[in-house]
Write an enzyme that holds these catalytic residues in place. Structure first.
Site, PDB file in Angstrom:
ATOM      1  N   ALA A 154      26.813  43.650  35.193  1.00 30.30           N
ATOM      2  CA  ALA A 154      28.041  44.440  35.167  1.00 30.30           C
ATOM      3  C   ALA A 154      29.022  43.808  36.145  1.00 30.30           C
ATOM      4  CB  ALA A 154      27.775  45.899  35.545  1.00 30.30           C
ATOM      5  N   ALA A 156      32.961  44.431  37.852  1.00 29.26           N
ATOM      6  CA  ALA A 156      34.115  45.306  38.029  1.00 29.26           C
ATOM      7  C   ALA A 156      35.218  44.537  38.737  1.00 29.26           C
ATOM      8  CB  ALA A 156      33.719  46.560  38.802  1.00 29.26           C
ATOM      9  N   SER A 157      36.211  45.255  39.242  1.00 27.13           N
ATOM     10  CA  SER A 157      37.402  44.603  39.786  1.00 27.13           C
ATOM     11  C   SER A 157      37.140  43.888  41.101  1.00 27.13           C
ATOM     12  CB  SER A 157      38.506  45.639  39.978  1.00 27.13           C
ATOM     13  OG  SER A 157      38.064  46.691  40.824  1.00 27.13           O
ATOM     14  N   ALA A 159      33.722  43.497  42.575  1.00 28.83           N
ATOM     15  CA  ALA A 159      32.384  42.918  42.727  1.00 28.83           C
ATOM     16  C   ALA A 159      31.661  42.949  41.401  1.00 28.83           C
ATOM     17  CB  ALA A 159      31.598  43.704  43.785  1.00 28.83           C
ATOM     18  N   ASP A 315      34.644  58.104  43.796  1.00 29.87           N
ATOM     19  CA  ASP A 315      34.917  57.179  42.702  1.00 29.87           C
ATOM     20  C   ASP A 315      33.957  57.479  41.549  1.00 29.87           C
ATOM     21  OD1 ASP A 315      36.353  55.193  41.487  1.00 29.87           O
ATOM     22  OD2 ASP A 315      35.296  53.527  42.429  1.00 29.87           O
TER      23      ASP A 315
END
Length: 529
Positions: A154, A156-157, A159, A315
């Site tokens: 996976a 994300a922005s 990491a 979050d």
């Protein structure tokens, strides 16, 4: 159930966060222009699909912008085009896209699904680069800690995550910051600070939204996310909070343990999270999964964290939640943790309980005491405005409520009563929006108020009920006794230090006050028992 009195003076709002200057104004201005150009090229600023819905005077401008759209604008739906544009804009825009992707009830299901790739399906960086970053952060070879390190599962922005195994056989998730992400975040925040200053100066309606304070609050949270050691500490703290956050004896949400040997400034290692990520379409197809109970658990777990402990995962979008049957939740990614003081927790509980009980006068009084509404306005008029918002919503199924219309009405009311954005509540409001969006993705007809009722009712009974009032009275008496004892001790010290000894007639009042205070303390103790 407890009540709120207005014997205290209205609370003064806390000072806004310190505003930092724009480091490189020219570069920031050029970056903002570049952002606008990227949005235009992707036809994501005024998408052609919504042009017929725009006011007549705005349609020619939209048509002009469409002339400059590029190849990127010719494929994909609006959400897909906006997602690709956000990817190019960087981490700050991606964070915004993650919040938008939770609100299918406002922007539409397909739009939310198209933006959903921003949560954990961004392009990863190579495995070899990840190995270099891990060894640099931990100061040791990868093989000394992990028996294997698999490609990113996976991204994300900020990491990406890798699966691995420790030498003792445990499966872990290794989170590694993207190379150079700190510089991209700093540049993006610089541009946002410039945009906030421009909005505050040239757009009068935006001033009460405190754009500069908003940007500084988001900037602070993103800067904390860039140190994996702080996230490890937050993960450990939240694991303890979640373990104590029970509803009817059941832990609603858990967090994986921290592997401290695998923690560095740019690397975080956690035990493997059970279940499937909620962004995986197969998650909802798991046999025995109760999506209704799962939606309730998301809401209740958040409220218990915020109200009971004053510390909450800030979050909570689908990319950070794993689910398994029947309704178990595991949260990951603790880069942003929200915190509420005792007074803010009471205000939140009072406001929620006011809506649940349809006591709009109570909600209004809480807003005034908290300082959310300037005291120059009428409490009764504000209560009337709240009734206009609450009555059409309470008791209705989510599918029967137009969230866009509701938000528009709330915005009009906040403008009418000069309410300004409260920076200290930004993370709370952001998380409430995300949590409600997650719950409604699980169950389109989810009743947020019904899910919140048992948590809020329990908190009100415990903190504002008769026993709580006795407890508070006892604490005030004990505090008064301590102050009186210190005053008598100071007077005795002053008398002993005097050069001339004078023996005045002893005043009976200290003894009388002490006996009265002792009697009140005893009575309060008896009543509480």
């Amino acid at each position: 159930m407890g009540d709120l009195t207005l014997t205290r003076a209205f609370r003064q709002p806390p000072p806004p966060p310190r505003t930092l200057p724009v480091r490189h104004p020219v570069a920031a201005a050029l970056r903002l222009i570049g952002w606008g150009w990227i949005l235009i090229r992707h036809d994501a600023l005024m998408p052609r699909e919504i042009t017929p819905l725009l006011p007549a005077w705005l349609r020619p401008l939209a048509g002009l912008l469409h002339l400059f759209s590029g190849q990127e604008a010719r494929t994909g739906r609006p959400g897909e085009r906006l997602g690709r544009a956000f990817e190019r804009l960087g981490p700050a825009a991606i964070k915004l896209g993650q919040v938008l992707a939770t609100r299918a009830d406002i922007f539409g299901t397909q739009f939310a699904l198209d933006l959903g790739r921003l949560k954990d399906r961004l392009p990863p960086f190579p495995l070899e680069q990840a190995r270099i970053e891990i060894e640099r952060a931990l100061g040791r070879p990868v093989e000394s800690l992990f028996t294997d390190l698999q490609p990113a599962l996976a991204a994300a922005s900020l990491a990406q995550a890798h699966a691995a195994h420790l030498h003792d056989g445990r499966k872990v998730a290794v989170k590694v910051l993207r190379p150079g992400v700190e510089g991209r975040v700093a540049d993006g925040l610089d541009a946002l600070r410039l945009a906030a200053r421009m909005a505050e100066r040239f757009v009068a309606p935006a001033r009460r939204l405190e754009p500069r304070a908003f940007v500084e609050t988001i900037a602070r949270s993103m800067e904390l996310e860039l140190d994996m050691r702080l996230e490890a500490a937050a993960a450990s703290e939240m694991a303890e909070v979640m373990q104590r956050s029970e509803s009817d004896g059941v832990v609603l949400m858990t967090a994986p343990g921290v592997v401290w040997d695998g923690v560095g400034k740019r690397v975080l290692t956690l035990e493997w999270a059970d279940g499937l990520p909620m962004t995986d379409p197969a998650c909802r197809e798991q046999p025995g999964l109760d999506t209704d109970a799962l939606a309730d658990n998301v809401v209740r777990a958040f409220l218990i964290q915020a109200l009971d402990h004053g510390t909450f995962h800030a979050d909570l979008h689908e990319g950070n939640l794993f689910a398994s049957p029947p309704a178990r939740l595991v949260a990951v990614d603790f880069g942003i943790v929200g915190r509420l003081g005792k007074e803010e927790r009471r205000y939140l509980a009072e406001i929620l309980w006011g809506f649940l009980s349809r006591d709009y006068d109570r909600i209004a009084r809480v807003h005034f005491e908290a300082g959310y509404v300037p005291p120059s306005h009428s409490v009764e008029a504000f209560a009337q405005a709240l009734r206009a918002v609450g009555e059409p919503v309470i008791g209705k199924q989510a599918s029967q409520v137009s969230m866009g219309r509701l938000l528009g009405q709330l915005f009009e009311i906040t403008a009418l009563f000069d309410m300004r954005l409260r920076p200290e509540l930004i993370l709370l409001q952001k998380t409430m929006v995300s949590v409600e969006g997650v719950a409604r993705r699980l169950n389109p007809d989810h009743d947020l108020w019904a899910a919140a009722r048992p948590v809020v009712e329990r908190w009100i009974r415990r903190e504002l009920g008769p026993q709580a009032q006795v407890r508070d009275a006892l604490e005030e008496v004990v505090t008064g006794l301590r102050a009186l004892s210190q005053r008598i001790r100071r007077d005795a010290d002053d008398t002993a230090a005097a050069p001339v000894v004078v023996v005045p007639r002893a005043s009976p009042w200290p003894m009388v006050l002490s006996l009265v205070a002792l009697g009140l303390a005893t009575a309060a103790l008896v009543l509480s028992l």
